[in-house]
Design a protein around this motif. Structure first.
Motif, PDB file in Angstrom:
ATOM      1  N   PRO A 128      15.256 -41.803   9.099  1.00  0.00           N
ATOM      2  CA  PRO A 128      16.333 -40.692   8.864  1.00  0.00           C
ATOM      3  C   PRO A 128      16.734 -40.917   7.475  1.00  0.00           C
ATOM      4  CG  PRO A 128      16.832 -42.105  10.939  1.00  0.00           C
ATOM      5  CD  PRO A 128      15.661 -42.744  10.393  1.00  0.00           C
ATOM      6  N   TRP A 129      16.998 -42.336   6.859  1.00  0.00           N
ATOM      7  CA  TRP A 129      17.521 -42.062   5.502  1.00  0.00           C
ATOM      8  C   TRP A 129      16.423 -41.853   4.502  1.00  0.00           C
ATOM      9  CZ3 TRP A 129      16.928 -46.510   8.830  1.00  0.00           C
ATOM     10  CH2 TRP A 129      15.713 -47.259   8.577  1.00  0.00           C
ATOM     11  N   GLU A 130      15.294 -41.418   4.771  1.00  0.00           N
ATOM     12  CA  GLU A 130      13.897 -40.896   3.989  1.00  0.00           C
ATOM     13  C   GLU A 130      13.973 -39.370   4.071  1.00  0.00           C
ATOM     14  OE1 GLU A 130      10.523 -43.272   4.741  1.00  0.00           O
ATOM     15  OE2 GLU A 130      11.515 -44.930   3.534  1.00  0.00           O
ATOM     16  N   THR A 131      14.497 -38.643   4.993  1.00  0.00           N
ATOM     17  CA  THR A 131      14.228 -37.260   5.353  1.00  0.00           C
ATOM     18  C   THR A 131      15.366 -36.434   4.560  1.00  0.00           C
ATOM     19  OG1 THR A 131      15.768 -37.345   7.251  1.00  0.00           O
ATOM     20  CG2 THR A 131      13.347 -37.544   7.543  1.00  0.00           C
TER      21      THR A 131
ATOM     22  N   LEU B 139      19.596 -51.791   2.787  1.00  0.00           N
ATOM     23  CA  LEU B 139      19.038 -50.836   4.047  1.00  0.00           C
ATOM     24  C   LEU B 139      20.166 -50.216   4.528  1.00  0.00           C
ATOM     25  CD1 LEU B 139      16.399 -49.438   5.059  1.00  0.00           C
ATOM     26  CD2 LEU B 139      16.516 -51.188   6.788  1.00  0.00           C
TER      27      LEU B 139
ATOM     28  N   TYR C 264      23.734 -47.350  12.130  1.00  0.00           N
ATOM     29  CA  TYR C 264      24.339 -48.343  11.088  1.00  0.00           C
ATOM     30  C   TYR C 264      24.718 -49.706  11.689  1.00  0.00           C
ATOM     31  CZ  TYR C 264      27.526 -49.968   7.352  1.00  0.00           C
ATOM     32  OH  TYR C 264      28.336 -50.858   6.551  1.00  0.00           O
TER      33      TYR C 264
ATOM     34  N   ALA D 164      19.393 -42.395  16.124  1.00  0.00           N
ATOM     35  CA  ALA D 164      20.210 -41.355  15.344  1.00  0.00           C
ATOM     36  C   ALA D 164      20.293 -40.251  16.176  1.00  0.00           C
ATOM     37  CB  ALA D 164      19.567 -41.096  14.193  1.00  0.00           C
TER      38      ALA D 164
ATOM     39  N   ARG E 122      21.928 -47.541   2.656  1.00  0.00           N
ATOM     40  CA  ARG E 122      21.260 -46.137   2.921  1.00  0.00           C
ATOM     41  C   ARG E 122      21.799 -45.119   4.008  1.00  0.00           C
ATOM     42  NH1 ARG E 122      14.796 -46.773   1.441  1.00  0.00           N
ATOM     43  NH2 ARG E 122      15.140 -44.494   1.050  1.00  0.00           N
ATOM     44  N   VAL E 123      22.057 -45.765   5.148  1.00  0.00           N
ATOM     45  CA  VAL E 123      22.395 -45.041   6.177  1.00  0.00           C
ATOM     46  C   VAL E 123      23.966 -44.846   5.903  1.00  0.00           C
ATOM     47  CG1 VAL E 123      23.115 -44.947   8.682  1.00  0.00           C
ATOM     48  CG2 VAL E 123      20.807 -46.063   7.613  1.00  0.00           C
TER      49      VAL E 123
ATOM     50  N   LEU F   1      24.209 -41.538  13.990  1.00  0.00           N
ATOM     51  CA  LEU F   1      23.745 -42.360  12.487  1.00  0.00           C
ATOM     52  C   LEU F   1      25.037 -43.449  12.484  1.00  0.00           C
ATOM     53  CD1 LEU F   1      23.321 -39.393   9.899  1.00  0.00           C
ATOM     54  CD2 LEU F   1      21.550 -41.244  10.685  1.00  0.00           C
TER      55      LEU F   1
ATOM     56  N   ASP G 165      25.500 -44.247   3.147  1.00  0.00           N
ATOM     57  CA  ASP G 165      25.488 -42.922   2.501  1.00  0.00           C
ATOM     58  C   ASP G 165      25.410 -41.644   3.134  1.00  0.00           C
ATOM     59  OD1 ASP G 165      25.603 -44.704   0.131  1.00  0.00           O
ATOM     60  OD2 ASP G 165      23.467 -44.577  -0.305  1.00  0.00           O
ATOM     61  N   LEU G 166      24.813 -41.648   4.403  1.00  0.00           N
ATOM     62  CA  LEU G 166      24.607 -40.458   5.016  1.00  0.00           C
ATOM     63  C   LEU G 166      25.852 -40.074   6.057  1.00  0.00           C
ATOM     64  CD1 LEU G 166      21.149 -40.933   6.279  1.00  0.00           C
ATOM     65  CD2 LEU G 166      21.927 -39.661   4.125  1.00  0.00           C
TER      66      LEU G 166
END
Length: 715
Positions: free
Chosen positions: A712-715, A572, A693, A682, A575-576, A689, A578-579
């Motif tokens: 945040p990781w789904e938007t 999980l 993390y 975030a 995924r953050v 962000l 990656d941003l």
């Protein structure tokens, strides 16, 4: 039972009935406990005897200090098991330890200083095989034994509940672990290194054991890649890029303990410093070094190290960013050395018993320029100017009237004409006066910042309402960094032989320079994770950060094997990641357990959902941390109190339920984390962000994400 024990004649120790082996090991622990008590009593007796020893004042003081320090360290040892492992060395391999068995623990225990040890310190050279030996490279070890102790054991022998053997000589499998459910013996890591792959039963249980209270040491579970860092040479600086759960903080603390053991005189003479990001973090790690037998190590924050004055003021973000910028160091240097006036110096005339001696202004200017070319600290330069003026005067006097006594030199050095001349050429400076003048005077700042800071940045630095005097100024935390920079220009601060800096990615360039000044002739262990950088000036590159720290040659080592964070939680957090704009390797978890739940609360029901998540966690073992954006904390505390749940703040590391502001979560960990409203975390700051993390990776067993807003990781 005496140690070192001798393995069975002609080969490694024969397989032993598990029950018998456990009985023998408990008996050995009893012998160790008695020997440790005798060591403590003997240390106390030495203190009393040492006070009666006839010696010179200095020798007696040194002797007394050493004896008292040794006795104090033994008294301050935390209660707990005295050993965690054992090495049985094979016959026929050669070497000093052939055919012997050594128990490995957190400190050396012996029945007499000259007798073989009952327990060998984990930092001793022979102990390295405990962490490094494998089936591929047994290093002379036939059997490596690990011991299982009841959680929270205070060191009673009855708490020794199991043992697990690894046979590394390829001679077959021993009887096995001594309690049901333990992992089978003869294990080897997935990569054949005997410990670097999936851990065996006892190691796995220790790593995954729920945790309440401060950080524990990891002496029993150090992995080979961690051991390389712990035992790195003192002269070399090391930077550890550690992903969440890889044990970078524990590695840094164990490295400190190892250096204290391996280089006691050099480290004690030069000093060792542990720098943490805040007091909450330092309280969390405070018990690690004492548990390893090291007390009296300075553990501090950078603010505590540099503070010349209390920080009572605040800066706007734009102002703080400029103050923390490396360019500001050159602005301060210009402002300080801009006070030196070489050109246009007036002639110096000094009366003495033989007439009046004159030094033309041009010669004085040459003296000042010569000292400036040498680039000494400011105060050193001032005294060089004074001494060269006096030397020139003495040479002229002695040409006419012979040598002058030392009293003449001292009198002239402090005479009014010489002191006034030195003050005109190289004025005395105080950090507070210099900085206050710079931040109050637009023209002075413009001269010092010309070509370095643009007009907007200069305006950001200027005080809107200058104080009446430096004494009445309300210094901000960033100002304290600038004051330390100026103090370092005036005179080099007292340094340390080694400094361990944790969360180093959050240091600004100016803060890095403050650390560098304190370790000019020492070495650094730098710990951090670029992905967890949350300050406006957080590092984006380790080479650049190490250059600011004065150690551009430091070796950068990544730690990517996660021992504490479950794989679902790391996935999980990935995924953050990656941003984020962070070029760091991902972590892989060796664990196979862990629980992740993401639950969406009904509109207006966020606090009730948080209380429900905490209530569900309480029947389970371990600590519970509720982490949220700082502005949400009051409402969460109120909701927990209304639900009858007692919660404490992060300054109480032994609390069962802790409510933690996201800004203080870094470096902490909890068995069960309830992460509240990730979107709010975030949005709460420019690097929100990165903060998120950090929050998501504080869980070591279970993570509940409770939210109302979109993730945040789904938007």
């Amino acid at each position: 039972m005496t140690a070192p024990e001798t393995a069975a004649e002609g080969g490694p120790k024969a397989p032993e009935d598990p029950g018998t082996a456990l009985h023998r090991e408990r008996a050995h622990h009893d012998a160790c406990r008695a020997a440790l008590a005798a060591m403590v009593e003997g240390a106390d007796r030495q203190v009393v005897t040492g006070e009666d020893v006839s010696a010179s004042g200095a020798d007696a003081e040194v002797l007394g200090y050493r004896l008292r320090s040794h006795a104090k360290a033994l008294h301050e040892l935390p209660e707990g098991p005295l050993f965690f492992g054992r090495l049985d060395f094979a016959h026929g391999t050669g070497g000093d330890h052939e055919g012997l068995a050594h128990h490995i623990g957190r400190l050396r225990i012996s029945e007499h200083p000259a007798a073989p040890p009952l327990v060998v310190d984990w930092r001793a050279p022979v102990s390295r095989a405990f962490y490094r030996a494998s089936a591929r490279d047994p290093q002379g070890v036939a059997v490596r034994r690990r011991f299982g102790w009841a959680p929270g054991s205070r060191g009673d022998s009855a708490d020794l509940t199991g043992l697990e053997d690894e046979r590394l000589d390829g001679s077959g499998r021993p009887d096995g672990a001594s309690r049901p459910g333990a992992e089978g013996p003869d294990r080897e890591g997935a990569d054949g290194r005997g410990g670097a792959g999936a851990p065996g039963g006892i190691v796995a249980r220790e790593v995954e054991r729920p945790r309440v209270g401060p950080m524990r040491d990891i002496a029993a579970t150090i992995q080979p890649e961690q051991d390389d860092l712990v035992r790195a040479e003192l002269a070399g600086s090391v930077c550890v890029q550690g992903a969440p759960g890889t044990g970078k903080t524990a590695v840094g603390l164990h490295r400190a303990a190892y250096l204290l053991y391996t280089h006691p005189r050099r480290i004690q003479r030069a000093g060792l410093l542990i720098l943490g990001p805040n007091r909450t973090f330092l309280s969390y790690i405070a018990e690690v070094l004492p548990s390893l037998g090291e007390t009296g190590v300075r553990q501090s924050t950078l603010h505590e190290e540099i503070a010349r004055r209390p920080a009572t003021g605040t800066d706007p973000d734009a102002t703080a960013v400029v103050k923390h910028d490396a360019r500001t160091a050159e602005v301060l240097r210009r402002a300080l050395y801009g006070r030196v006036r070489a050109d246009g110096a007036q002639d110096l005339t000094v009366p003495d018993d033989f007439g009046r001696r004159r030094i033309p202004g041009a010669e004085l200017a040459r003296i000042v320029h010569g000292v400036l070319d040498e680039e000494p600290p400011y105060e050193v330069g001032r005294e060089r100017v004074r001494s060269r003026i006096v030397r020139l005067l003495r040479e002229r006097v002695e040409r006419g009237s012979g040598p002058r006594p030392a009293a003449w030199t001292r009198r002239v050095e402090r005479s009014r004409p010489v002191s006034a001349c030195v003050e005109a050429l190289w004025p005395k400076a105080r950090p507070e006066e210099l900085l206050a003048g710079l931040l109050s005077d637009e023209e002075q700042l413009a001269r010092a910042a010309d070509g370095l800071l643009d007009p907007a940045e200069q305006r950001a630095l200027l005080w809107r309402h200058p104080p009446r005097s430096p004494r009445s100024a309300r210094w901000s935390p960033a100002d304290l960094v600038l004051l330390d920079e100026i103090a370092g220009l005036l005179a080099h601060p007292q340094g340390y032989g080694h400094v361990v800096v944790d969360e180093a990615q959050d240091l600004s360039p100016m803060e890095c320079r403050a650390v560098a000044r304190r370790v000019r002739f020492g070495s650094l262990t730098v710990l951090g994770d670029l992905a967890q950088g949350t300050t406006p000036w957080a590092a984006v590159s380790w080479p650049a950060q190490l250059a600011h720290l004065g150690k551009p040659e430091a070796t950068i080592v990544p730690l990517t094997t996660g021992f504490r964070v479950p794989p679902a939680v790391l996935a999980l957090a990935g995924r953050v990641l990656d941003l984020l704009d962070a070029d760091v390797p991902r972590a892989d978890s060796l664990r196979r357990d862990g629980v992740l739940r993401v639950r969406r609360a009904a509109d207006g029901g966020l606090r009730a959902a948080v209380a429900a998540a905490v209530r569900e966690a309480l029947p389970l073992e371990g600590s519970v941390g509720v982490i949220a954006a700082d502005h949400q904390l009051d409402g969460i505390r109120a909701a927990l109190a209304a639900a009858g749940i007692e919660a404490r703040g992060p300054d109480d590391p032994a609390a069962r339920v802790t409510v933690v502001p996201a800004t203080l979560a870094k470096g902490l960990e909890y068995d069960h984390v309830v992460a509240v409203e990730p979107a709010a975390v975030a949005r709460s700051e420019p690097r929100g962000l990165n903060r998120l993390y950090v929050v998501l990776t504080r869980a070591v067993s279970r993570l509940d994400v409770v939210h109302e807003q979109a993730l945040p990781w789904e938007t």
